[in-house]
Design an enzyme around this catalytic site. Structure first.
Site, PDB file in Angstrom:
ATOM      1  N   ASN A 371     -32.913  45.788  83.905  1.00  0.00           N
ATOM      2  CA  ASN A 371     -32.290  46.031  82.601  1.00  0.00           C
ATOM      3  C   ASN A 371     -32.916  47.258  81.945  1.00  0.00           C
ATOM      4  O   ASN A 371     -34.134  47.304  81.761  1.00  0.00           O
ATOM      5  CB  ASN A 371     -32.481  44.821  81.683  1.00  0.00           C
ATOM      6  CG  ASN A 371     -31.925  45.069  80.293  1.00  0.00           C
ATOM      7  OD1 ASN A 371     -30.711  45.059  80.092  1.00  0.00           O
ATOM      8  ND2 ASN A 371     -32.798  45.326  79.327  1.00  0.00           N
ATOM      9  N   GLU A 372     -32.087  48.249  81.631  1.00  0.00           N
ATOM     10  CA  GLU A 372     -32.517  49.442  80.890  1.00  0.00           C
ATOM     11  C   GLU A 372     -33.801  50.035  81.463  1.00  0.00           C
ATOM     12  O   GLU A 372     -34.658  50.524  80.727  1.00  0.00           O
ATOM     13  CB  GLU A 372     -32.696  49.117  79.406  1.00  0.00           C
ATOM     14  CG  GLU A 372     -31.397  48.724  78.718  1.00  0.00           C
ATOM     15  CD  GLU A 372     -31.524  48.640  77.200  1.00  0.00           C
ATOM     16  OE1 GLU A 372     -32.668  48.659  76.692  1.00  0.00           O
ATOM     17  OE2 GLU A 372     -30.483  48.555  76.532  1.00  0.00           O
ATOM     18  N   ASN A 427     -25.310  48.852  78.752  1.00  0.00           N
ATOM     19  CA  ASN A 427     -25.643  48.374  77.412  1.00  0.00           C
ATOM     20  C   ASN A 427     -25.278  49.476  76.421  1.00  0.00           C
ATOM     21  O   ASN A 427     -25.914  50.529  76.407  1.00  0.00           O
ATOM     22  CB  ASN A 427     -27.141  48.068  77.288  1.00  0.00           C
ATOM     23  CG  ASN A 427     -27.603  46.971  78.234  1.00  0.00           C
ATOM     24  OD1 ASN A 427     -26.788  46.285  78.838  1.00  0.00           O
ATOM     25  ND2 ASN A 427     -28.908  46.792  78.357  1.00  0.00           N
ATOM     26  N   TYR A 433     -26.574  51.576  66.980  1.00  0.00           N
ATOM     27  CA  TYR A 433     -27.635  52.550  67.225  1.00  0.00           C
ATOM     28  C   TYR A 433     -26.982  53.917  67.440  1.00  0.00           C
ATOM     29  O   TYR A 433     -26.958  54.466  68.539  1.00  0.00           O
ATOM     30  CB  TYR A 433     -28.462  52.171  68.452  1.00  0.00           C
ATOM     31  CG  TYR A 433     -29.250  50.899  68.291  1.00  0.00           C
ATOM     32  CD1 TYR A 433     -30.008  50.664  67.152  1.00  0.00           C
ATOM     33  CD2 TYR A 433     -29.228  49.920  69.271  1.00  0.00           C
ATOM     34  CE1 TYR A 433     -30.728  49.492  67.007  1.00  0.00           C
ATOM     35  CE2 TYR A 433     -29.953  48.747  69.139  1.00  0.00           C
ATOM     36  CZ  TYR A 433     -30.699  48.534  68.001  1.00  0.00           C
ATOM     37  OH  TYR A 433     -31.412  47.369  67.859  1.00  0.00           O
ATOM     38  N   TRP A 506     -24.371  40.868  72.780  1.00  0.00           N
ATOM     39  CA  TRP A 506     -25.815  40.761  72.549  1.00  0.00           C
ATOM     40  C   TRP A 506     -26.007  40.430  71.072  1.00  0.00           C
ATOM     41  O   TRP A 506     -25.807  41.269  70.236  1.00  0.00           O
ATOM     42  CB  TRP A 506     -26.532  42.070  72.896  1.00  0.00           C
ATOM     43  CG  TRP A 506     -28.013  41.901  72.885  1.00  0.00           C
ATOM     44  CD1 TRP A 506     -28.878  42.199  71.872  1.00  0.00           C
ATOM     45  CD2 TRP A 506     -28.810  41.351  73.941  1.00  0.00           C
ATOM     46  NE1 TRP A 506     -30.153  41.879  72.216  1.00  0.00           N
ATOM     47  CE2 TRP A 506     -30.154  41.348  73.483  1.00  0.00           C
ATOM     48  CE3 TRP A 506     -28.522  40.837  75.202  1.00  0.00           C
ATOM     49  CZ2 TRP A 506     -31.199  40.873  74.265  1.00  0.00           C
ATOM     50  CZ3 TRP A 506     -29.566  40.376  75.971  1.00  0.00           C
ATOM     51  CH2 TRP A 506     -30.888  40.401  75.505  1.00  0.00           C
ATOM     52  N   LYS A 527     -29.146  40.156  65.984  1.00  0.00           N
ATOM     53  CA  LYS A 527     -27.826  40.464  66.525  1.00  0.00           C
ATOM     54  C   LYS A 527     -27.050  39.213  66.932  1.00  0.00           C
ATOM     55  O   LYS A 527     -25.929  39.310  67.430  1.00  0.00           O
ATOM     56  CB  LYS A 527     -27.946  41.402  67.719  1.00  0.00           C
ATOM     57  CG  LYS A 527     -28.432  42.801  67.373  1.00  0.00           C
ATOM     58  CD  LYS A 527     -28.351  43.722  68.567  1.00  0.00           C
ATOM     59  CE  LYS A 527     -28.934  45.091  68.247  1.00  0.00           C
ATOM     60  NZ  LYS A 527     -30.395  45.052  68.083  1.00  0.00           N
TER      61      LYS A 527
END
Length: 753
Positions: A371-372, A427, A433, A506, A527
Site C-alpha cells: 500500500n502506497e 488511492n 488532499y 476510506w 474519514k
C-alpha cells in the site's frame, strides 16, 4: 483427539520489566487478554504513544493443559515482535503483529511459568513502521493451548489450519481438491447442512490429497447467496481416529475483466464497498467477537459487497464473518508507506502466513502486495525486487487468486512497479488532499485508455467529517456537509465507470492515528462513514445505503445542523425509492422523481422553527431547522490547537488570501511570485530544522523521499487544490501565526484572476 483451551484470563503485565522473570512476579499488573498497552495513549494525539518492550506472564499448572500427548501454544495476534519463554527457555521468536503463530511446548512441570516478551518499538525490518494508523502493542487476540496426539495434522506450517481446500467449477458441478498437511491415512468428508454428502480416503507419507465432486453444486454467490460447505479431515492410525480438523469453504468462480470489472460465477458483479480498520475507543485492537459482528452488521447495512481489509491480516473471526455474509475480500500484508530494504524477509514471512492461514476462505479473492509503498520513490530497484518476489510467492502458494497493489495517487501510471501485480488500484483523494472531486473519474479514464487490458480500481477515497456544519461546504472544512457532497460526487463518477474492478471507501469507521491533529480532535482519522465508537452513522453512510442497499430507505441529511442564517436553505434527502416528497411544517415543498442517482435536493424557506419530514415508499424521516441571525459557532471548527483561526484571516473581495488554493494563487503572475517567496521561506525553515526532527509531517518522516519527474505533475495536481492555510494546518509547525498573517497581508494586495 485434538483439544483446544483458551487461556486469556489472569495474566500478569509489566511495562517496566527489563528481563524475563525467573519466578512469578509479585508486583506486575493483572490483565485479561486481549489487551494492548496503547489503548489510551495510542488514541489521544501527539504521536507519543509508548513504543517499546513489555512483558506478559502467566502461571500454568500441569492440570491446566488439556488431555493430549503433544502440546502447542497458539497466539492469534501479538504486535509486533515477540519471543515466547516457557520455564525460562525461549520457544520461538516471531516478527509480525497481525498473524497467528504457534510454539511447541515440552518438559511440562507441575508448575510452569509462561512469559511473552512483546515489542512494538521502531525498527527497520518489521512492517509496518510508517503509516497513518496506530501500531498498538500487546497480546490483542486469543492465546490457546492445543493438545494433540503424537500423530496429528501439521501445527508448524505458518499457523495454517492443517488442510487446503480448492474448489473448481465445472459446469453445474464442483471438483473439490483437498490436501492435508500430515502423513498417513486421512478420511475427507464434505458436510452439507449437517449431513455427510461425500467421503474420500487418501494415504501418503506427505500431504495426502483427494478429489471429490459435488454434483449440482450450490454456489457461493457473494451477498446474494453466501452458501458454505464444510470439509472435515480425520487422521487415521491403524483405523483409529487420532486427530480431526474441519474448515468451511465455498464453491465459486470469478475473474477480473479490464472492461467489465469483477465477474462472479459468470455474472457481472460490481465490487462496491469499504475499507476497514479494526480498532475501537479504549481497547484499540483488542476486540471481542461481538465487536467484529457489529462491524459486519454495519457494513452489511451500508450495502457493501466488498471489503478491503487494511492494512494487515485481520482476525479469523472477521474472515469467517466475511464468508458468512458474502463479502468479497482484498486481504493484504502491512508492506506500507516506506520500503525498507531490511524488511525483505519480513514481507515474505508475513505473506506466507497470510496465504497459508486464509487460503480456505471463499470470501478472499485478491492478495494485496503493498500500500502506497512508492512514497519514497517507485523506481527503487530493491522495491521492484521485493514486489516481484511477493508476486511470484503468491502465485506459487495460490494458483487461484490474482495479486494487486494500492498505489499512491502521485505515482506515475507508467512506473514498472504499478504493473507487477495482476490487477491494480489507486488511492485517490482529489477533492480532499488537493485537487477537486471532478478529477477522479477523468483520471481513471486516462489510465483505462492507455492501459485498456489492465484492470484498474479505486482502493481508497474519502474525506474527513466531524460534528461541524455549514450551508456552504468547502474542501477542508471537516463538515458533515462537505463529506456528503464529496461522496455524492464520487458515487456519480464510480457508477458511470463499470470497468472499475473494485472501489473501496476510506474508511468504514473512524480510526486512531496518534500522529494526526486535524478537525479539532487529535489522534484520529475521521474519514469514516461511521464514528470511532460505532454510535453515529454520518450522512455519507446513508448516501451509500441509498445507492447500494436495495432495502427501501429514506434519510434527511444534516440532522445535527439546526441553526441556519440563510433565508432559503437546501435540504438533501437520500432515498432509493422512486419518489420523495418533502414537507415543511406539514406543507408539501414538492415531489421529486428519482433520477440517475439516489440524491434529492429541496429548497426550503427558513422562517422560525421548521419541522421537516421526507416521505418515500411508505417510509418517512424527520428533521428540523431554525432561523437565526448569526452563525452558531458551535458548528464551526475553530482549530484551537492551530496557530490561526478562520476569523483571524482578512479576505477582501476580489483579492487573494491564504484561504485561496495554491492553484488559484498561481493563476496570476504576482501570485506566482508570492508563492515563490513562500517556498523560499519554507526551504529556509526546513534547513534550520535539519538534524532536529525536521522533515516529519503528521508522523511521516519525509527525509530521503525522492521526487521524480514522473511524480511532479501528480504532486502539482494535488497541491494546487490546497490552500496555504490548510496546508499549514495539516503540517503542524509549517508556519507560525505571524508568518501566516504576513503571507496573507501580501496576498491581500493581489487581485484574483
Amino acid at each position: 483427539m485434538r483439544n483446544i483451551k483458551i487461556i486469556n484470563d489472569n495474566w500478569l503485565f509489566s511495562k517496566t520489566a527489563k528481563a524475563v522473570p525467573a519466578s512469578v512476579p509479585t508486583d506486575w499488573e493483572q490483565k485479561n487478554l486481549p489487551y494492548t498497552w496503547n489503548e489510551k495513549d495510542g488514541q489521544d494525539g501527539g504521536n507519543d504513544y509508548y513504543r517499546g518492550t513489555c512483558y506478559f506472564a502467566k502461571t500454568l499448572a500441569k492440570s491446566d493443559f488439556p488431555e493430549g500427548e503433544v502440546f502447542y501454544l497458539q497466539f492469534d495476534g501479538v504486535n509486533s515482535s515477540s519471543e515466547v519463554f516457557f520455564n525460562g527457555k525461549s520457544l520461538i521468536k516471531h516478527d509480525g503483529g497481525y498473524s497467528t503463530f504457534r510454539a511447541k511446548v515440552e518438559d511440562i512441570k507441575d508448575e510452569n511459568l509462561l512469559v511473552v516478551k512483546v515489542d512494538n518499538s521502531a525498527n527497520d525490518r518489521v512492517y509496518p513502521q510508517m503509516a497513518d494508523f496506530t501500531f498498538y502493542g500487546g497480546i490483542y487476540r486469543d492465546v490457546s493451548i492445543i493438545a494433540v496426539s503424537k500423530k496429528h495434522f501439521d501445527l508448524d506450517y505458518y499457523g495454517a489450519p492443517g488442510m487446503q481446500v480448492t474448489p473448481e467449477i465445472k459446469g453445474t458441478d464442483a471438483i473439490v481438491k483437498v490436501k492435508a498437511f500430515c502423513d498417513g491415512k486421512v478420511r475427507f468428508d464434505i458436510i452439507d447442512n449437517g449431513e455427510v454428502i461425500l467421503t474420500a480416503f487418501a494415504e501418503d507419507d506427505e500431504h495426502p490429497e483427494a478429489k471429490l465432486t459435488i454434483e449440482n453444486v450450490h454456489l457461493w454467490h457473494g451477498t446474494v447467496d453466501p452458501y458454505l460447505y464444510t470439509m472435515k479431515a480425520t487422521l487415521l492410525d491403524d483405523g483409529k481416529e487420532v486427530d480431526c480438523i474441519s474448515t468451511r469453504f465455498g464453491c465459486r468462480s470469478f475473474k477480473i475483466d479490464p472492461q467489465k470489472g469483477f465477474i462472479l460465477n459468470g455474472k457481472e458483479y460490481p465490487l462496491r464497498g469499504v475499507s476497514r480498520h479494526q480498532d475501537r475507543p479504549g481497547i484499540g485492537n483488542a476486540l471481542l467477537p461481538e465487536h467484529h459482528k457489529e462491524d459486519m452488521e454495519l457494513i452489511k447495512e451500508v450495502g457493501a459487497n466488498t471489503i478491503r481489509l487494511a492494512h494487515y491480516q485481520h482476525s479469523q473471526v472477521f474472515y469467517d464473518l466475511c464468508d458468512e455474509y458474502g463479502m468479497v475480500i482484498w486481504a493484504e500484508i502491512p508492506y506500507i508507506s516506506r520500503h525498507m530494504p531490511n524488511g525483505y524477509d519480513n514481507t515474505k514471512s508475513q505473506m506466507k502466513e497470510l496465504i497459508a492461514q486464509n487460503y480456505n476462505h471463499p470470501s478472499i479473492c485478491v492478495w494485496g502486495l503493498s500500500n502506497e509503498i512508492s512514497i519514497g520513490g517507485a523506481a527503487d530497484e530493491s522495491l521492484i525486487k521485493n514486489h516481484k518476489m511477493l508476486n511470484e510467492l503468491c502465485h506459487d502458494m495460490d494458483k487461484t487468486r490474482p495479486t494487486t497493489i494500492a498505489a499512491v495517487s502521485v505515482c506515475d501510471i507508467n512506473e514498472e512497479y504499478v504493473h507487477i501485480s495482476d490487477v491494480v488500484s489507486y488511492n485517490h483523494y482529489f477533492g480532499w488532499y488537493g485537487g477537486t472531486t471532478e478529477m477522479n473519474g477523468p483520471w481513471f479514464d486516462e489510465f483505462h485508455a492507455k492501459y485498456p487490458d489492465c484492470p484498474i480500481g479505486l482502493s481508497e477515497y474519502g474525506c474527513e467529517a466531524l460534528n461541524w456544519h455549514t450551508s456552504k461546504p468547502t474542501q477542508g472544512d471537516y463538515t458533515e456537509e462537505y463529506q456528503s457532497f464529496y461522496h455524492e460526487e464520487l458515487i456519480k463518477q464510480i457508477a458511470d465507470r463499470p470497468y472499475l474492478w473494485a472501489t473501496h471507501v476510506w474508511n468504514m469507521f473512524d480510526f486512531a492515528a496518534d500522529a494526526r491533529s486535524e478537525g479539532g480532535e487529535d489522534g484520529m482519522n475521521h474519514k469514516g462513514l461511521v464514528t470511532f465508537d460505532r454510535k453515529y452513522k454520518k450522512d455519507s453512510f446513508y448516501a451509500y445505503k441509498a445507492w447500494l442497499n436495495p432495502e427501501p430507505m429514506v434519510h434527511i441529511c444534516s440532522k445535527r445542523y439546526i441553526d441556519r442564517v440563510e433565508d432559503v436553505t437546501k435540504v438533501t434527502v437520500y432515498s432509493n425509492c422512486e419518489e420523495v416528497e418533502l414537507f415543511a411544517n406539514g406543507e408539501s415543498v414538492g415531489k421529486q422523481k428519482k433520477g440517475k442517482y439516489p440524491f434529492f435536493y429541496f429548497d426550503v424557506k427558513n422562517v422560525g422553527e421548521t419541522a421537516l419530514k421526507a416521505v418515500a415508499g411508505g417510509l418517512s424521516d424527520e428533521s428540523a431547522i431554525r432561523k437565526v441571525d448569526t452563525p452558531n459557532e458551535d458548528y464551526i471548527l475553530k482549530e484551537e490547537g492551530d496557530v490561526i483561526n478562520w476569523f483571524d484571516i482578512t479576505t477582501p473581495d476580489g483579492y487573494l488570501s491564504i484561504n485561496d488554493t495554491i492553484g488559484e494563487i498561481a493563476a496570476t503572475a504576482k501570485g506566482k511570485m508570492a508563492l515563490l517567496s513562500v517556498v523560499i521561506m519554507l526551504v529556509k525553515k526546513m534547513k534550520s530544522k535539519k538534524g532536529n526532527g525536521g522533515g516529519e509531517v503528521a508522523g511521516f518522516n519525509l527525509s530521503g523521499v525522492k521526487v521524480s519527474k514522473s511524480m511532479l505533475s501528480g504532486l502539482w495536481k494535488m497541491l494546487a487544490g490546497f490552500s496555504i492555510k490548510r496546508a499549514s494546518s495539516m503540517a503542524k509547525g509549517l508556519f507560525t501565526r505571524e508568518e501566516l498573517l504576513a503571507i496573507n497581508a501580501k496576498l491581500n494586495k493581489i487581485p484574483k484572476k
